[in-house]
Design a protein around this motif. Structure first.
Motif, PDB file in Angstrom:
ATOM      1  N   ASP A 143       0.865  -0.855   0.251  1.00 42.75           N
ATOM      2  CA  ASP A 143       0.152  -0.207  -0.216  1.00 42.75           C
ATOM      3  C   ASP A 143       0.933   0.814   0.438  1.00 42.75           C
ATOM      4  OD1 ASP A 143      -2.655  -1.150  -0.014  1.00 42.75           O
ATOM      5  OD2 ASP A 143      -2.603  -1.789   2.360  1.00 42.75           O
ATOM      6  N   TRP A 146       2.695   1.489  -3.561  1.00 47.71           N
ATOM      7  CA  TRP A 146       1.474   2.073  -4.546  1.00 47.71           C
ATOM      8  C   TRP A 146       0.837   3.628  -4.489  1.00 47.71           C
ATOM      9  CZ3 TRP A 146      -3.193   3.939  -3.580  1.00 47.71           C
ATOM     10  CH2 TRP A 146      -4.123   4.340  -4.878  1.00 47.71           C
ATOM     11  N   SER A 147       1.435   4.180  -2.691  1.00 46.22           N
ATOM     12  CA  SER A 147       0.331   5.648  -2.596  1.00 46.22           C
ATOM     13  C   SER A 147       1.313   6.202  -3.249  1.00 46.22           C
ATOM     14  CB  SER A 147       0.291   5.588  -1.159  1.00 46.22           C
ATOM     15  OG  SER A 147      -0.864   4.633  -1.263  1.00 46.22           O
ATOM     16  N   LYS A 200      -4.506   0.422  -1.582  1.00 45.92           N
ATOM     17  CA  LYS A 200      -4.164  -0.009  -3.324  1.00 45.92           C
ATOM     18  C   LYS A 200      -5.415  -0.332  -3.861  1.00 45.92           C
ATOM     19  CE  LYS A 200      -0.934  -2.743  -6.207  1.00 45.92           C
ATOM     20  NZ  LYS A 200       0.095  -3.568  -6.343  1.00 45.92           N
ATOM     21  N   GLU A 204      -8.105  -0.973  -7.717  1.00 47.38           N
ATOM     22  CA  GLU A 204      -7.785  -1.333  -8.275  1.00 47.38           C
ATOM     23  C   GLU A 204      -8.386  -1.280  -9.798  1.00 47.38           C
ATOM     24  OE1 GLU A 204      -7.196  -5.073  -6.437  1.00 47.38           O
ATOM     25  OE2 GLU A 204      -4.670  -4.777  -6.561  1.00 47.38           O
TER      26      GLU A 204
END
Length: 608
Positions: A143, A146-147, A200, A204
């Motif tokens: 997470d 991805w952030s 995340k 998606e």
């Protein structure tokens, strides 16, 4: 009723500033509970709570605030849409949290420990195993990665500059993420700790860049959005299962059960909602109204408390910014003429009884402010590196004009006329200011609807400009249109406000860096493209001593002020707040005062 005064101890504030700016190398490659820009964090490992929070604050109660304007999005992390400014602070949570009692120090929040190289070329975070999103799912290293990537490439432009400085981001252990930087910038390690961490899996199969009221970003913050009345209100509820209530940075904070933002069309209606009890907390920015209108029955009975709070942060800049991307404001003489014509003393007397001091520079009201008069010492040395690119007054000294307070402001009008003549403008036989081609001097002032005070200021300013043969057009638009126009810099002059901290850093590029002058949705509204400004920000970010940091900031303040980008108005070196008597905050105030992270964070509610 006389407002109850509350100020932070000057000794504590100066001690905090000195500690944060002291020359000392950070511990390298050792796990820590916090990270300071200079020196070590003031609070030791194992501290119980922030010094300005009440660890015994009871849970419960509500706070309701009034907002002027509207909203059409609940995603504060992207450019699209109109979002209440508080949203990213209320629903976002980051790896570390910023204390308001030190100029720039962070303490672990989502992270359990933080490590960084001695030269700050990399930083590594180990997540707390208990960290969780509001839906109960764990916050993972995936997470986090991805952030950072998504915010840097698809998020609001405020995140793009940082992402460009990231050489790599990788998971080095089950709960550990390392970022390596490609720039010599000591602040990057700290900035990484302030990036919001999102879930995340939520995005998606969803376009992250689209906004609206049907998608609420899932975060790990103490509050979740409970109810939305489109354009009217947003209600936040405290998450009873919030994972981090025992984390030292969170102890004694976020204990109110409910927060609600109520939206109104203008300031007058919002004030009436407060006097009727519909609103329970307000900040008053109009000193005239504070002195004359806050004697309604609830104040007299003690049901509403009035308070004046001091702070030690820079004034920042509030006023009317000029767009230098095109004529006539690409000429500094024209900008100075506009400043000369702005009769601040008369306007201030008319609207506030002369009670509100004026901003004198971008970092005024702080140790970072420029000194008036000729530049000396290290400040002069830094400025001389960019001698060929300095505006007039940066080296010699620059101060705002002061009128005699009369309505006609004859001296200021004469100076404005002289400057305009030098720039190729003169008053023609028809009484209109024209250039050599015969084109009239005209420009558009864009204002957001709902601000009666700004409208009043511009009305008086317009009368002064008419004496110069200048008749600007004033366009008032709603919040969404205002954002659209300022995002693409479609204005000649508009209202402008930039808050500045005691630890200016990379955000200075966003505010007035050349690379962001044409960035859609950027914050460089004036269109600054100054090699001197860019170079001084570089020096500021790479300074390894307190002396160089202060000198670079004072030099930057000189150049920004002497560039005449904005017409400064009121300086807010105090906060005037009014609130329901059941609401309380700790007596000890942080050096940043009434700032993001203080209200509603450390407030609580007590019944009689």
């Amino acid at each position: 009723m006389t407002p109850r005064a509350s100020t932070h101890s000057l000794r504590i504030g100066l001690t905090g500033l000195a500690a944060a700016l002291a020359l000392a190398g950070p511990a390298g490659a050792e796990p820590s509970h916090g990270l300071a820009m200079y020196g070590e964090p003031a609070l030791p490992a194992g501290f119980d709570h922030l010094p300005y929070a009440n660890p015994d604050a009871p849970f419960g109660g509500a706070m309701v605030t009034a907002e002027v304007g509207t909203f059409d999005s609940l995603n504060p992390f992207i450019l699209k849409g109109t979002v209440p400014w508080q949203l990213r602070f209320l629903v976002g949570e980051s790896l570390m949290g910023r204390t308001l009692d030190e100029p720039f120090t962070l303490y672990c929040l989502l992270c359990e420990t933080v490590e960084t190289a001695e030269d700050r070329s990399w930083v590594e975070y180990t997540l707390r195993p208990e960290a969780a999103f509001s839906d109960g799912s764990p916050v993972t290293a995936e997470d986090v990665i991805w952030s950072f990537e998504t915010l840097g490439t698809q998020g609001h432009p405020r995140y793009a500059g940082f992402w460009q400085a990231v050489e790599s981001i990788e998971q080095t252990d089950e709960r550990t993420v390392r970022l390596t930087f490609n720039q010599d910038n000591r602040e990057l390690a700290l900035l990484s700790g302030l990036r919001p961490i999102l879930k995340k899996a939520q995005w998606e199969e969803t376009d992250f860049t689209e906004s609206g009221l049907d998608t609420v970003p899932i975060t790990s913050a103490p509050y979740v959005i409970e109810d939305v009345q489109p354009g009217r209100s947003i209600t936040f509820a405290r998450n009873p299962d919030y994972w981090g209530q025992e984390v030292p940075f969170r102890v004694g904070t976020n204990v109110l059960d409910e927060l609600r933002l109520e939206f109104f069309g203008d300031e007058t209606t919002a004030f009436e909602a407060f006097t009727s009890g519909q609103i329970t907390f307000t900040r008053e920015f109009n000193v005239g109204r504070w002195e004359s209108r806050y004697d309604f029955p609830a104040v007299q009975s003690g049901d509403v408390v009035l308070e004046v709070l001091g702070h030690e942060r820079p004034s920042g800049m509030t006023g009317f910014v000029m767009n230098t991307r095109q004529p006539p404001f690409d000429d500094w003489r024209v900008r100075q003429a506009m400043i000369e014509a702005f009769n601040f003393e008369f306007i201030n007397d008319a609207l506030t009884g002369g009670e509100q001091p004026r901003i004198t520079s971008y970092f005024s009201n702080s140790p970072l402010a420029m000194d008036h008069g000729p530049a000396e010492g290290r400040v002069r040395e830094f400025l001389m590196r960019f001698e060929d690119d300095l505006p007039e007054g940066a080296l010699e000294g620059y101060s705002l004009p002061v009128s005699d307070g009369s309505e006609r402001n004859r001296a200021g009008t004469r100076r404005a006329l002289d400057l305009l003549n030098e720039a190729g403008w003169s008053v023609a036989e028809d009484g209109v200011m024209r250039n050599e081609a015969g084109d009239p001097f005209t420009f558009e002032i864009v204002l957001e609807s709902g601000s009666s005070e700004n409208a009043s200021i511009i009305d008086m300013y317009g009368q002064s400009l008419e004496r110069l043969g200048i008749r600007p057009s004033v366009t008032t638009v709603d919040a969404a249109q205002f954002k659209e126009r300022t995002d693409v810099y479609d204005f000649d002059m508009t209202y402008f406000q930039r808050g500045l901290s005691l630890s200016p850093g990379t955000e200075q590029y966003l505010y007035w860096g050349t690379d962001y002058a044409e960035e859609p949705g950027g914050r460089n509204l004036m269109g600054a493209t100054s090699p001197a400004i860019d170079g001084l920000i570089d020096i500021l970010l790479t300074s390894e001593s307190r002396e160089d940091f202060l000198a670079a900031t004072k030099a930057l303040d000189r150049v920004l002020t002497a560039e005449r980008y904005a017409i400064p108005i009121y300086q807010w070196n105090i906060s005037r707040i009014a609130y329901d008597r059941h609401l309380h905050h700790p007596e000890e105030m942080p050096i940043f005062g009434d700032w993001n992270g203080w209200q509603p964070d450390v407030w609580w509610w007590e019944e009689d």
